[in-house]
Each structure stands twice: as structure tokens, then as C-alpha cells.
Write a protein that holds these residues in place. Sequence first.
Motif, PDB file in Angstrom:
ATOM      1  N   GLU A   1      27.318 -14.236 -17.915  1.00 13.11           N
ATOM      2  CA  GLU A   1      27.338 -14.471 -16.675  1.00 13.11           C
ATOM      3  C   GLU A   1      27.154 -13.380 -15.775  1.00 13.11           C
ATOM      4  O   GLU A   1      27.850 -12.285 -16.176  1.00 13.11           O
TER       5      GLU A   1
ATOM      6  N   THR B   1      28.103 -16.161  -5.767  1.00 21.15           N
ATOM      7  CA  THR B   1      28.330 -17.292  -6.556  1.00 21.15           C
ATOM      8  C   THR B   1      28.073 -16.690  -8.126  1.00 21.15           C
ATOM      9  O   THR B   1      27.447 -15.681  -8.303  1.00 21.15           O
ATOM     10  N   ALA B   2      28.729 -17.269  -8.678  1.00 26.94           N
ATOM     11  CA  ALA B   2      28.915 -17.043 -10.530  1.00 26.94           C
ATOM     12  C   ALA B   2      29.265 -18.258 -11.311  1.00 26.94           C
ATOM     13  O   ALA B   2      30.449 -18.659 -11.498  1.00 26.94           O
ATOM     14  N   SER B   3      28.053 -18.854 -11.717  1.00 26.70           N
ATOM     15  CA  SER B   3      28.194 -19.887 -12.794  1.00 26.70           C
ATOM     16  C   SER B   3      29.038 -19.269 -13.942  1.00 26.70           C
ATOM     17  O   SER B   3      28.554 -18.315 -14.501  1.00 26.70           O
ATOM     18  N   GLY B   4      30.184 -20.043 -14.359  1.00 24.25           N
ATOM     19  CA  GLY B   4      30.780 -19.464 -15.806  1.00 24.25           C
ATOM     20  C   GLY B   4      31.733 -18.485 -15.189  1.00 24.25           C
ATOM     21  O   GLY B   4      32.718 -18.003 -16.270  1.00 24.25           O
TER      22      GLY B   4
ATOM     23  N   ASN C   1      34.416 -21.743  -5.513  1.00 25.83           N
ATOM     24  CA  ASN C   1      33.936 -20.623  -6.257  1.00 25.83           C
ATOM     25  C   ASN C   1      32.839 -19.494  -5.502  1.00 25.83           C
ATOM     26  O   ASN C   1      31.766 -19.117  -6.126  1.00 25.83           O
ATOM     27  N   ILE C   2      32.961 -19.374  -4.138  1.00 21.18           N
ATOM     28  CA  ILE C   2      32.072 -18.536  -3.675  1.00 21.18           C
ATOM     29  C   ILE C   2      32.991 -17.535  -2.912  1.00 21.18           C
ATOM     30  O   ILE C   2      34.129 -17.730  -2.281  1.00 21.18           O
TER      31      ILE C   2
END
Length: 124
Positions: free
Chosen positions: A2, A23-26, A76-77
Amino acid sequence: QEQPAASGGGLVQPGESLRLSCTASGLALAYYGVGWFRQTPGKEREAVSCIDTSGSTWSAESVKGRFTISRDGDLNIVYLQMSALKSEDTATYFCQVNAYFGDNWCTAPSIRPWGQGTQVNVTS
């Protein structure tokens, strides 16, 4: 692996505003210090604004009073609100986790790959 991703760049005129998003998925960004960095061709990447897990922030002198870093934990930003943009703010902007800072500096030893960044062009 990620990696954090920056978005929201664009072409604006001097004096206008933009809001960048990281943003960061995971990855749960709330558990990391997060920094915004920028780079122009031929120059080293420089720290712009950083925020730690408690919400304390640091900004470079060149952007103090114009740029604001903040978090939205629910989404989550991590945002970088940029106002009163100048031509010298033109750069590719990146965000990165594992950021930490002192009085006059911010750094982010790379524990995740740097993404492609988002381009900000300030021109009349």
C-alpha cells in the motif's frame, strides 16, 4: 504494497485555492504522521506541511499562513488546503506516511513507496 496517493491538483491562477487529498487504501492514516512534499524538475523534494498523530502540525516558512494540513479520520484522508497560491507553488505534490518534524524541518523516511503525486500549476 500500500502507498499513499495524492490527488486534487490542477491549473489555477495566482491568488486562487486548491485542496489536495492524501488517501491510502489499506493504511489507517490516523496511525501515522503524514507529510506533504513537493518537487520541481531538477530540484530535491521539499517538505511543505506535516501533521502528527496528535494533530500537531508543521509548515514550511514559504507556505505558513497560506497552506493548512488537516485530517479527516472518518474518511481516512489528510488534506492540504492551499490558499493564495503563487507561481512558485507550482510543483508535483506528494504525500507520505511516517512523517515527523522538528522546529524547522519535516521528514518522512520512506516506509511506503512514493506515489506519482499530483501536479499543481499556478499561472496567469
